[in-house]
Scaffold this motif. Sequence first.
Motif, PDB file in Angstrom:
ATOM      1  N   ILE A 116      70.914  -7.647  71.238  1.00 34.30           N
ATOM      2  CA  ILE A 116      70.524  -6.908  70.133  1.00 34.30           C
ATOM      3  C   ILE A 116      70.448  -7.478  68.821  1.00 34.30           C
ATOM      4  CG2 ILE A 116      71.271  -4.672  68.941  1.00 34.30           C
ATOM      5  CD1 ILE A 116      72.422  -3.554  71.459  1.00 34.30           C
ATOM      6  N   TYR A 117      69.543  -7.135  68.162  1.00 30.80           N
ATOM      7  CA  TYR A 117      69.342  -7.621  66.615  1.00 30.80           C
ATOM      8  C   TYR A 117      69.467  -6.443  65.723  1.00 30.80           C
ATOM      9  CZ  TYR A 117      67.262 -11.753  69.173  1.00 30.80           C
ATOM     10  OH  TYR A 117      67.145 -12.723  69.874  1.00 30.80           O
ATOM     11  N   VAL A 118      70.313  -6.768  64.654  1.00 32.31           N
ATOM     12  CA  VAL A 118      70.668  -5.789  63.539  1.00 32.31           C
ATOM     13  C   VAL A 118      69.802  -5.892  62.591  1.00 32.31           C
ATOM     14  CG1 VAL A 118      72.483  -4.555  62.080  1.00 32.31           C
ATOM     15  CG2 VAL A 118      72.876  -5.524  64.517  1.00 32.31           C
ATOM     16  N   PHE A 119      68.992  -5.074  62.253  1.00 32.65           N
ATOM     17  CA  PHE A 119      68.335  -5.049  60.881  1.00 32.65           C
ATOM     18  C   PHE A 119      69.017  -4.138  59.985  1.00 32.65           C
ATOM     19  CE2 PHE A 119      65.515  -6.766  64.058  1.00 32.65           C
ATOM     20  CZ  PHE A 119      64.249  -7.309  63.472  1.00 32.65           C
ATOM     21  N   GLU A 120      69.740  -4.597  59.003  1.00 27.74           N
ATOM     22  CA  GLU A 120      70.536  -3.876  58.313  1.00 27.74           C
ATOM     23  C   GLU A 120      69.773  -2.997  57.327  1.00 27.74           C
ATOM     24  OE1 GLU A 120      74.315  -2.547  57.726  1.00 27.74           O
ATOM     25  OE2 GLU A 120      73.781  -4.752  58.731  1.00 27.74           O
ATOM     26  N   SER A 121      68.482  -3.293  56.962  1.00 32.94           N
ATOM     27  CA  SER A 121      67.869  -2.415  56.083  1.00 32.94           C
ATOM     28  C   SER A 121      66.533  -1.737  56.905  1.00 32.94           C
ATOM     29  CB  SER A 121      66.934  -3.166  55.143  1.00 32.94           C
ATOM     30  OG  SER A 121      67.994  -4.035  54.377  1.00 32.94           O
ATOM     31  N   GLY A 122      66.617  -1.634  58.285  1.00 29.30           N
ATOM     32  CA  GLY A 122      65.465  -1.052  58.943  1.00 29.30           C
ATOM     33  C   GLY A 122      64.340  -2.025  58.860  1.00 29.30           C
ATOM     34  N   ILE A 123      63.203  -1.169  59.314  1.00 29.51           N
ATOM     35  CA  ILE A 123      61.919  -1.709  59.052  1.00 29.51           C
ATOM     36  C   ILE A 123      61.137  -1.086  58.120  1.00 29.51           C
ATOM     37  CG2 ILE A 123      59.674  -2.413  60.331  1.00 29.51           C
ATOM     38  CD1 ILE A 123      61.479  -3.645  62.478  1.00 29.51           C
ATOM     39  N   PRO A 124      60.436  -1.274  57.156  1.00 34.61           N
ATOM     40  CA  PRO A 124      59.623  -0.213  56.187  1.00 34.61           C
ATOM     41  C   PRO A 124      58.921   0.613  57.236  1.00 34.61           C
ATOM     42  CG  PRO A 124      59.655  -2.506  55.352  1.00 34.61           C
ATOM     43  CD  PRO A 124      60.194  -2.726  56.663  1.00 34.61           C
ATOM     44  N   GLY A 125      59.160   1.919  56.852  1.00 34.40           N
ATOM     45  CA  GLY A 125      58.640   3.221  57.603  1.00 34.40           C
ATOM     46  C   GLY A 125      59.462   3.572  58.480  1.00 34.40           C
ATOM     47  N   PHE A 126      60.660   2.746  58.985  1.00 33.41           N
ATOM     48  CA  PHE A 126      61.360   3.050  59.889  1.00 33.41           C
ATOM     49  C   PHE A 126      63.170   2.871  59.534  1.00 33.41           C
ATOM     50  CE2 PHE A 126      57.176   2.260  61.667  1.00 33.41           C
ATOM     51  CZ  PHE A 126      57.007   3.357  62.554  1.00 33.41           C
ATOM     52  N   LEU A 127      63.286   2.948  58.393  1.00 34.06           N
ATOM     53  CA  LEU A 127      64.534   2.728  57.639  1.00 34.06           C
ATOM     54  C   LEU A 127      65.601   3.110  58.526  1.00 34.06           C
ATOM     55  CD1 LEU A 127      63.609   3.365  54.075  1.00 34.06           C
ATOM     56  CD2 LEU A 127      63.357   1.191  55.423  1.00 34.06           C
ATOM     57  N   GLU A 128      65.853   4.055  59.250  1.00 31.52           N
ATOM     58  CA  GLU A 128      66.804   4.436  60.009  1.00 31.52           C
ATOM     59  C   GLU A 128      67.020   3.679  61.381  1.00 31.52           C
ATOM     60  OE1 GLU A 128      63.117   6.307  61.628  1.00 31.52           O
ATOM     61  OE2 GLU A 128      63.941   6.090  59.738  1.00 31.52           O
ATOM     62  N   GLU A 129      66.056   2.983  61.636  1.00 31.06           N
ATOM     63  CA  GLU A 129      66.010   2.153  62.786  1.00 31.06           C
ATOM     64  C   GLU A 129      66.874   0.839  62.511  1.00 31.06           C
ATOM     65  OE1 GLU A 129      65.393   3.342  65.886  1.00 31.06           O
ATOM     66  OE2 GLU A 129      65.100   5.193  64.827  1.00 31.06           O
ATOM     67  N   LYS A 130      67.902   0.563  63.058  1.00 36.05           N
ATOM     68  CA  LYS A 130      68.789  -0.440  62.399  1.00 36.05           C
ATOM     69  C   LYS A 130      68.997  -1.509  63.770  1.00 36.05           C
ATOM     70  CE  LYS A 130      70.033   1.455  58.525  1.00 36.05           C
ATOM     71  NZ  LYS A 130      69.361   1.139  57.378  1.00 36.05           N
ATOM     72  N   GLN A 131      68.787  -1.084  64.950  1.00 34.35           N
ATOM     73  CA  GLN A 131      68.902  -2.155  66.193  1.00 34.35           C
ATOM     74  C   GLN A 131      67.708  -2.242  66.945  1.00 34.35           C
ATOM     75  OE1 GLN A 131      72.626  -0.971  68.135  1.00 34.35           O
ATOM     76  NE2 GLN A 131      74.007  -1.845  66.565  1.00 34.35           N
ATOM     77  N   PHE A 132      67.359  -3.578  67.338  1.00 28.32           N
ATOM     78  CA  PHE A 132      66.132  -3.725  68.317  1.00 28.32           C
ATOM     79  C   PHE A 132      66.594  -4.727  69.059  1.00 28.32           C
ATOM     80  CE2 PHE A 132      64.728  -1.865  64.299  1.00 28.32           C
ATOM     81  CZ  PHE A 132      63.441  -1.233  64.739  1.00 28.32           C
ATOM     82  N   CYS A 133      65.914  -4.751  70.199  1.00 23.42           N
ATOM     83  CA  CYS A 133      65.814  -6.054  71.138  1.00 23.42           C
ATOM     84  C   CYS A 133      64.472  -6.528  71.462  1.00 23.42           C
ATOM     85  CB  CYS A 133      66.659  -5.508  72.691  1.00 23.42           C
ATOM     86  SG  CYS A 133      65.480  -4.223  73.569  1.00 23.42           S
ATOM     87  N   LEU A 134      64.519  -8.003  71.718  1.00 21.84           N
ATOM     88  CA  LEU A 134      63.045  -8.388  72.079  1.00 21.84           C
ATOM     89  C   LEU A 134      62.836  -8.214  73.519  1.00 21.84           C
ATOM     90  CD1 LEU A 134      62.738 -11.563  69.529  1.00 21.84           C
ATOM     91  CD2 LEU A 134      61.318  -9.652  69.910  1.00 21.84           C
TER      92      LEU A 134
END
Length: 147
Positions: A18-36
Amino acid sequence: MILQTKFHGEIELAEKEIYVFESGIPGFLEEKQFCLLTLDDTPFFVLQSTEKKQIAFIVTNPFDVFRDYEVKLTDEVLSSLNIETELEVITFVILTIQDPFNETTANLQAPIIINSSKKTGKQFIMNASEYRTKHRLFEPPVEQGGK
């Protein structure tokens, strides 16, 4: 953990993936965790939210397609992702898939930057660059001369 994904169905995912995106992704700011996730035998990956099945971005390594592409990370990006060495950096760009596929575009203006060792990431918007959000992934065919 068991994860429901948009393109891969149900998968098992380890916490270390799991990769943590502390600021989310623009347009999806509430999404903080992603996987590749790999996308079969292609040069494409899926950046999949671990929370919402439908939030998944098709991404690729821009340097494989756009040989002259350059990303100059700011001190803010280096600091926020705790990047200490260039070897930690993985860069992706989000694709906008089109039908037909050869019309697909890449967002070169806002690459996804990942620190592979710290498992952190963010979308880095390069406002002062010549890059746009829609660069053709494939060159259009060259028109043949008249008869």
